[in-house]
Design an enzyme around this catalytic site. Structure first.
Site, short mmCIF file in Angstrom:
data_model
loop_
_atom_site.label_atom_id
_atom_site.label_comp_id
_atom_site.label_asym_id
_atom_site.label_seq_id
_atom_site.Cartn_x
_atom_site.Cartn_y
_atom_site.Cartn_z
N HIS A 68 9.41 -26.41 -0.94
CA HIS A 68 8.91 -27.58 -1.66
C HIS A 68 7.74 -27.21 -2.58
CE1 HIS A 68 11.28 -30.38 0.88
NE2 HIS A 68 11.25 -29.32 1.67
N GLU A 86 0.83 -1.22 0.00
CA GLU A 86 0.00 0.00 0.00
C GLU A 86 0.85 1.26 0.00
OE1 GLU A 86 -4.50 -0.77 1.62
OE2 GLU A 86 -3.10 0.14 3.00
N LYS A 128 -13.76 -0.09 -4.93
CA LYS A 128 -14.88 0.32 -4.07
C LYS A 128 -15.92 1.10 -4.86
CE LYS A 128 -12.13 0.72 0.15
NZ LYS A 128 -11.59 1.69 1.09
O1 PA5 Z 1 -3.27 1.30 5.68
C1 PA5 Z 1 -4.41 1.70 5.49
O2 PA5 Z 1 -4.72 2.89 5.60
C2 PA5 Z 1 -5.52 0.72 5.18
O3 PA5 Z 1 -5.03 -0.57 5.06
C3 PA5 Z 1 -6.59 0.76 6.25
O4 PA5 Z 1 -6.02 0.38 7.48
C4 PA5 Z 1 -7.75 -0.17 5.92
O5 PA5 Z 1 -8.27 0.14 4.66
C5 PA5 Z 1 -8.86 -0.04 6.97
O6 PA5 Z 1 -9.31 1.28 7.06
P1 PA5 Z 1 -10.19 1.75 8.27
O7 PA5 Z 1 -9.36 1.65 9.52
O8 PA5 Z 1 -10.57 3.16 7.96
O9 PA5 Z 1 -11.38 0.85 8.34
#
Ligand code: PA5
Length: 433
Positions: free
Chosen positions: A308, A287, A421
């Site tokens: 393996h 990310e 989304k």
């Molecule tokens: O690193 C990030 O920002 C994301 O992985 C969020 O943690 C994830 O999308 C969850 O978001 P939220 O805490 O708003 O539900």
């Protein structure tokens, strides 16, 4: 603690003239992070957490965890991405993958809201039907569909079972300090609520109540986690490239990526307890770096199991990978191979410790993969305990942020996750889609 990185199998990149540029870029990235001159600098509070998290905040979390331990046989952690991966990583790192089977004085933990599978929710419902449980819903935004739905389902079940006020005593919320539906609900229904500090993004939030509360509930010593993080903070503050392993790692992986075409980083561990930590690493790096049609693709491999299976590909397949081996030097427990000759052809191993054999597997695969064109580095530390977890989390968070800056991206946003989304909102006919 003895933390080290062995770059021996990276082909001597540090002494190559072309490496100089990466050394400079790493030093500049470090300056950017420390001075707040880099992109997304409003989201770099994670960097200061080891220094600013006080005893009072930790005491509040421990007191809450003790209450949950007293009233609950099980604990449901609802969250996705950065809102759950770090806590799970910590619990399995310190307590092992079979924590739920071995836990004695602390509640079993079940994860929910990290997918949309009806089966996985039904499984948690079944497993908690006959025991008392508490729930921690973690969502910074409060709007993420997976945890929001799971929370709706468990809120209704808990209210039926414990009544509105009984359920409220068992529901704990971790969210934005001011805004969002979870903050509103916690005020309206009287839930105990913890803050995700605004300057800390999901995947950098494990050293806040997001990770610390579930850890404490499961008996992970959060004082030790923070002590490890504090030591890492001090150790990796040094601006001198040659004395800062965090800078060296960030520069090395960027060099391998842009100069040698190694666009896949395989995080490998020989301890199953580190599997969930590997999942956290994947999320942190993917990310943070996967932007502008570039970035290193992180994967996790469980060795020797995967030697393996994908071991064949690593050895003989496309040469676009490098490996980062995560290696605790001392096992939590050990077994000695008996000296009895039981006719199984294993007498050459008699009297050896299994940890020694595991170490030979690590050394052998690292050498073989290097020979097969897969450079690798080994990050070693004393043992998989709470202190090391805090230390490693901070090391990797900082290395990831620096790598993002070296790469020229903002390591603190994740605009790409919005794309699917949008399709989903349309398919689900969300009113404001
Ligand atoms: O690193 C990030 O920002 C994301 O992985 C969020 O943690 C994830 O999308 C969850 O978001 P939220 O805490 O708003 O539900």
């Amino acid at each position: 603690m003895s933390f080290n990185i062995d770059f021996e199998n990276c082909g001597g990149i540090f002494s190559l003239p072309e490496f100089e540029e990466y050394r400079l870029r790493a030093v500049r990235a470090h300056e950017k992070l420390l001075t707040g001159a880099g992109e997304g600098s409003d989201m770099t509070l994670w960097h200061e957490l080891p220094r600013i998290t006080g005893e009072k905040e930790l005491a509040e979390i421990k007191e809450c965890a003790a209450e949950i331990q007293k009233t609950s046989d099980a604990f449901i952690l609802i969250g996705i991405g950065g809102s759950y991966a770090g806590a799970r990583g910590a619990i399995e790192f310190v307590k092992g993958r079979s924590y739920n089977l071995t836990a004695k004085d602390t509640p079993r933990i079940f994860y929910s809201g990290c997918d949309l599978s009806p089966d996985s929710i039904n499984t948690v419902i079944d497993l908690t039907r006959d025991c008392d449980y508490s729930l921690n819903v973690v969502s910074k935004s409060g709007t993420t569909l997976e945890p929001a739905l799971a929370f709706k389902i468990f809120y209704e079940l808990m209210t039926k079972r414990y009544g509105e006020s009984g359920a409220a005593k068992r529901i704990y919320v971790t969210t934005d300090p001011k805004k969002g539906v979870l903050r509103e609900l916690s005020k309206k229904r009287g839930y105990r609520a913890f803050d995700v500090p605004p300057g800390v993004g999901g995947r950098y939030s494990v050293l806040t109540p997001v990770g610390l509360l579930p850890m404490a509930v499961c008996g992970v010593d959060i004082d030790e986690v923070m002590r490890g993080a504090r030591d890492a903070y001090a150790d990796f503050l040094n601006p001198d490239f040659d004395k800062n392993l965090c800078l060296m790692y960030a520069a090395a992986r960027n060099y391998l990526y842009s100069r040698e075409g190694k666009c896949v980083e395989i995080f490998a561990s020989f301890e199953p307890g580190l599997h969930a930590f590997g999942e956290w690493l994947k999320q942190l790096f993917a990310e943070s770096e996967g932007k502008n049609r570039g970035g290193i693709f992180p994967v996790f491999s469980a060795f020797s199991t995967d030697l393996h299976s994908i071991g064949q590909y690593i050895q003989d397949g496309a040469k676009n990978q490098f490996e980062t081996i995560i290696w605790p030097k001392e096992p939590i427990s050990d077994i000695t191979v008996s000296k009895n000759n039981t006719g199984d052809g294993l007498s050459y191993l008699s009297g050896m410790k299994l940890s020694e054999i595991n170490r030979y597997a690590m050394i052998s695969s690292a050498s073989a993969h290097r020979d097969g064109g897969v450079p690798n580095l080994t990050i070693s530390f004393t043992r998989a305990d709470a202190y090391s977890y805090g230390y490693l989390v901070y090391f990797f968070e900082k290395a990831c942020a620096l790598s993002g800056y070296i790469l020229g991206v903002n390591p603190f946003d994740q605009p790409g996750v919005e794309a699917y989304k949008r399709y989903m909102r349309k398919l689900l006919k969300k009113p404001d889609a």
